[in-house]
Enzyme design. Structure first.
Site, mmCIF file in Angstrom:
data_model
loop_
_atom_site.group_PDB
_atom_site.id
_atom_site.type_symbol
_atom_site.label_atom_id
_atom_site.label_comp_id
_atom_site.label_asym_id
_atom_site.label_seq_id
_atom_site.Cartn_x
_atom_site.Cartn_y
_atom_site.Cartn_z
ATOM 1 N N HIS A 179 0.821 -1.203 0.000
ATOM 2 C CA HIS A 179 0.000 0.000 0.000
ATOM 3 C C HIS A 179 0.860 1.260 0.000
ATOM 4 O O HIS A 179 1.888 1.336 0.678
ATOM 5 C CB HIS A 179 -0.900 0.034 1.235
ATOM 6 C CG HIS A 179 -2.162 -0.761 1.086
ATOM 7 N ND1 HIS A 179 -3.010 -0.626 0.012
ATOM 8 C CD2 HIS A 179 -2.744 -1.686 1.897
ATOM 9 C CE1 HIS A 179 -4.051 -1.427 0.155
ATOM 10 N NE2 HIS A 179 -3.908 -2.095 1.302
ATOM 11 N N CYS A 253 0.687 2.035 -5.766
ATOM 12 C CA CYS A 253 -0.135 2.995 -6.498
ATOM 13 C C CYS A 253 0.487 4.386 -6.472
ATOM 14 O O CYS A 253 1.219 4.732 -5.550
ATOM 15 C CB CYS A 253 -1.537 3.056 -5.902
ATOM 16 S SG CYS A 253 -2.508 1.570 -6.187
ATOM 17 N N ARG A 262 0.634 3.211 -11.502
ATOM 18 C CA ARG A 262 1.511 2.396 -10.680
ATOM 19 C C ARG A 262 2.929 2.940 -10.708
ATOM 20 O O ARG A 262 3.409 3.417 -11.746
ATOM 21 C CB ARG A 262 1.521 0.942 -11.174
ATOM 22 C CG ARG A 262 0.162 0.265 -11.089
ATOM 23 C CD ARG A 262 -0.333 0.097 -9.643
ATOM 24 N NE ARG A 262 -1.658 -0.485 -9.616
ATOM 25 C CZ ARG A 262 -2.768 0.225 -9.603
ATOM 26 N NH1 ARG A 262 -2.697 1.545 -9.610
ATOM 27 N NH2 ARG A 262 -3.941 -0.377 -9.566
#
Length: 271
Positions: A179, A253, A262
């Protein structure tokens, strides 16, 4: 105008009821707006503070558990685990797992098992932590688990290993996802990495050291080339490699608080 004696003049009096109803409606509307604002604020606090606090605590606890187990019971035969002549080499994986979508869409991944020096001939159990990733420049220490499921891996503050990609130290591409924001946000600052930075991966068998070589700052979410055995972007072909090797790929991300694109960091095995 004269008014005859005894005749009454009509007086119009505004209704207080209407004003009270209007004031009550305004009060209800104001209360609703404030309540919605508080709920939104609590959700933001939960996502940006509480999920980070909870996930980081769980991740660090998992690191302690892994390293305590490894220190107590190291491999019975380290030479066999890594190969007498150094890390064993494995065939390039044909799996081309998709880059995970942090917006919630499930990634498409290959079901091929991971292989390499630390696989023992088979991949780790799904969602099980099997390695510890360290990035000194970022002060990052985080467990690596099998799979890129949000619920069972990424949302726990772990870094996820793409199924079908190489194991640590093996020939091919040891590809990881994490994340950028919320739930521990382990990869929030990987955009700060530059060529030459070191990244280590510790397993029960040994510690592997990789050196950052290339940074692809933005590509499409479905750019599956970045996690192939010989990684090369299919969106920006000038980024990537042409020859087999032992690669490490970090994906997340970008930009922050968005899943529109990305960010990819590639490193090569040093030791």
């Amino acid at each position: 105008m004269r008014v005859a004696r005894g005749q009454r003049i009509p007086v119009v009096v505004q209704s207080r009821g209407r004003r009270r109803a209007g004031a009550r409606l305004l009060w209800v509307c104001a209360e609703t707006v404030v309540t919605c604002g508080v709920v939104v604020l609590l959700l933001v606090v939960h996502q940006l503070w509480w999920t980070n606090r909870q996930a980081r605590a769980e991740a660090l606890q998992q690191v302690r558990i892994l390293e305590r187990e490894w220190d107590i019971s190291p491999p019975a035969d380290p030479a066999r685990a890594t190969g007498a002549g150094g890390p064993s080499r494995t065939p390039d994986s044909s799996g081309t797992p998709d880059v995970p979508d942090e917006s919630g869409a499930p990634p498409v991944v290959s079901a091929a098992p991971s292989t390499g020096p630390d696989s023992g001939g088979r991949g780790p159990a799904p969602s099980a932590a099997f390695a510890v990733l360290r990035i000194p420049r970022l002060g990052l220490t985080v467990p690596v688990a099998q799979g890129v499921s949000k619920r069972s891996v990424l949302d726990k503050g772990y870094v996820g290993h793409y199924p079908g990609t190489a194991a640590p130290g093996g020939t091919g591409n040891f590809a990881l996802a994490g994340h950028r924001n919320t739930h521990g946000e382990p990869f929030r600052y990987i955009d700060r990495l530059v060529p030459g930075d070191e990244v280590s991966v510790r397993t029960r068998a040994r510690t592997y050291v990789y050196r950052v070589d290339q940074v692809l700052r933005q590509t499409a979410p479905r750019d599956v080339g970045v996690v192939r055995a010989v990684p090369r972007s299919i969106v920006k072909p000038s980024y990537g490699y042409d020859e087999p090797g032992a690669y490490l790929t970090l994906t997340t991300c970008t930009p922050e608080f968005s899943s529109a694109y990305r960010l990819v960091v590639w490193a090569k095995l040093v030791t």
